[in-house]
Design a protein around this motif. Structure first.
Motif, short mmCIF file in Angstrom:
data_model
loop_
_atom_site.label_atom_id
_atom_site.label_comp_id
_atom_site.label_asym_id
_atom_site.label_seq_id
_atom_site.Cartn_x
_atom_site.Cartn_y
_atom_site.Cartn_z
N UNK A 211 0.75 -1.25 -0.07
CA UNK A 211 0.21 0.02 0.10
C UNK A 211 0.72 1.52 -0.05
N UNK A 212 1.60 1.32 -0.90
CA UNK A 212 2.51 2.73 -0.96
C UNK A 212 1.89 3.23 -1.73
N UNK A 232 -5.62 -10.62 0.86
CA UNK A 232 -5.42 -10.15 2.35
C UNK A 232 -5.42 -8.51 2.76
N UNK A 233 -4.42 -8.37 1.95
CA UNK A 233 -3.94 -6.97 2.88
C UNK A 233 -3.94 -5.86 1.96
N UNK A 234 -3.32 -4.52 2.50
CA UNK A 234 -4.25 -3.68 1.28
C UNK A 234 -3.22 -3.93 -0.04
N UNK A 235 -3.33 -3.01 -0.67
CA UNK A 235 -2.78 -3.63 -2.36
C UNK A 235 -3.18 -2.41 -2.94
N UNK A 236 -2.50 -1.94 -3.83
CA UNK A 236 -1.81 -0.44 -4.74
C UNK A 236 -2.22 -0.63 -5.84
N UNK A 237 -2.51 -0.38 -6.58
CA UNK A 237 -2.30 -0.35 -8.37
C UNK A 237 -3.33 -0.78 -9.12
N UNK A 248 -11.49 -9.80 -1.18
CA UNK A 248 -10.86 -8.79 -0.88
C UNK A 248 -11.35 -8.55 1.21
N UNK A 249 -10.14 -8.28 1.31
CA UNK A 249 -10.24 -8.04 3.25
C UNK A 249 -9.81 -6.70 4.49
N UNK A 250 -8.90 -6.72 2.63
CA UNK A 250 -8.71 -5.53 2.81
C UNK A 250 -8.57 -4.47 1.64
N UNK A 251 -7.97 -3.18 1.89
CA UNK A 251 -8.56 -1.95 0.69
C UNK A 251 -7.07 -2.76 -0.69
N UNK A 263 -16.42 -8.05 -1.69
CA UNK A 263 -15.82 -7.56 -0.89
C UNK A 263 -15.84 -7.85 0.40
N UNK A 264 -14.86 -7.45 1.35
CA UNK A 264 -15.08 -7.37 2.36
C UNK A 264 -14.36 -6.08 3.16
N UNK A 265 -12.71 -5.46 1.71
CA UNK A 265 -12.45 -4.29 1.51
C UNK A 265 -12.96 -3.59 1.00
N UNK A 266 -12.45 -2.46 1.60
CA UNK A 266 -12.60 -0.80 0.66
C UNK A 266 -11.87 -1.04 -0.97
N UNK A 267 -12.79 -0.65 -1.54
CA UNK A 267 -11.94 -0.08 -3.04
C UNK A 267 -11.89 1.68 -3.04
N UNK A 268 -10.36 1.74 -2.95
CA UNK A 268 -10.26 3.40 -3.28
C UNK A 268 -9.94 3.96 -4.56
N UNK A 269 -10.39 5.38 -4.88
CA UNK A 269 -10.11 5.68 -6.02
C UNK A 269 -8.95 6.28 -6.25
#
Length: 323
Positions: A211-212, A232-237, A248-251, A263-269
């Motif tokens: 998630x950097x 299962x963890x926040x994933x960027x890209x 997903x359980x993380x964003x 989804x159980x994790x958020x989707x970030x724009x």
């Protein structure tokens, strides 16, 4: 022969001039105006950006478009914040004063919507949009690693992706098994405007975050043949996974294109900073172009047949006259 050339030239000119009534949106517009483009959608967590759902929306209460994002590209003017080609059920869904379009039956509760339209006619078919993005994924998967770009797993808690771009674009090819060993990665982009990471196989994240925020807008993860992804963890890209069921359980910090999302994790724009390169990837001739070319070749064949028949007839007449 002059006739056959005329046919071919006319066909080529017509093919170059012919365009469909509604050309599809640019790939860059799709991937930077929507947070999710998926066939079926079910989530218990917030989705920050606009969504395009090619099939059905179902599931428990969730919130869409928490920041008020709606598509702004001119080619996407017929879309709102929540777009459902199929049926809508479940909820209630909080939609924050946004427009909701439902192509099929509307049996869901949309709280706070500015407008909800059922039996809506979308500007483009979902199959054509999904087909375009699938072609891009397929074309990217065939690209070779650029220069010395690669992944180095240094230790259990240290990995680095190094990009060596060509004309601003770098490509790394790895397997899902390799990616599952990565934890808390860093990225050395070396000036790359876009890093494409082609990943072969089904993937489930390990224990380290991806998630950097310094790299999420510069990376496209292409899970071109995956049928299952589990974040299962926040994933960027940005994530392309044309055939995958994504859970997903993380964003997920980026645009998601997939077969379905649970989804159980958020989707970030968090979209790609520069997606323009993708507009030239996976392009194929339009149907009208193929049609005109085929007509031209058919005309070429017809003219050739007529010429041969004419030559044979002339030979017979000459033989009758002088024989």
């Amino acid at each position: 022969m002059k006739m056959s050339r005329a046919w071919l030239i006319a066909a080529l000119l017509a093919a170059g001039a012919t365009r469909p009534a509604a050309a599809l949106p640019l790939t860059s517009d799709l991937l930077t105006n929507f947070n999710a483009i998926v066939t079926n959608f079910s989530s218990q967590s917030d989705t920050v950006g606009a969504v395009m759902i090619g099939g059905n929306l179902s599931g428990p209460s969730t919130t869409f478009d928490t920041q008020g994002y709606q598509p702004t590209a001119s080619s996407l003017s017929g879309y709102g914040g929540v777009n459902i080609y199929g049926n809508a059920s479940g909820g209630p869904y909080n939609v924050n004063n946004l427009t909701v379009h439902v192509g099929g039956s509307q049996n869901a509760t949309f709280s706070g919507a500015s407008k909800v339209t059922s039996n809506y006619a979308f500007p483009y078919s979902y199959s054509s949009i999904a087909g375009q993005l699938t072609q891009v994924s397929s074309a990217l998967s065939k690209m070779e690693t650029t220069g010395s770009s690669g992944l180095a797993i240094i230790s259990q808690n240290s990995s680095i992706f190094t990009a060596q771009p060509v004309n601003g674009v770098a490509v790394i090819n790895i397997t899902a098994a390799q990616l599952e060993q990565v934890s808390n990665p860093t990225f050395d982009l070396n000036g790359a405007k876009l890093l494409v990471v082609n990943v072969d196989g089904n993937f489930s994240t390990g224990s380290g975050n991806f998630n950097d925020s310094n790299y999420a807008s510069d990376i496209l993860w292409n899970f071109y043949d995956a049928t299952s992804l589990n974040f299962g963890v926040e994933f960027g890209g940005t994530v392309l996974a044309p055939n995958a069921t994504v859970s997903s359980s993380s964003p997920i910090d980026g645009t998601l294109f997939a077969a379905s999302f649970q989804g159980n994790g958020e989707l970030h724009f968090k979209t790609l900073t520069d997606a323009s390169y993708l507009n030239s990837v996976g392009s194929v001739p339009e149907a009208s172009t193929w049609t005109m070319l085929l007509l031209g070749f058919a005309g070429l064949g017809l003219a050739s047949c007529r010429r041969i028949k004419s030559e044979r007839r002339s030979g017979v007449d000459a033989k009758a006259q002088f024989g």
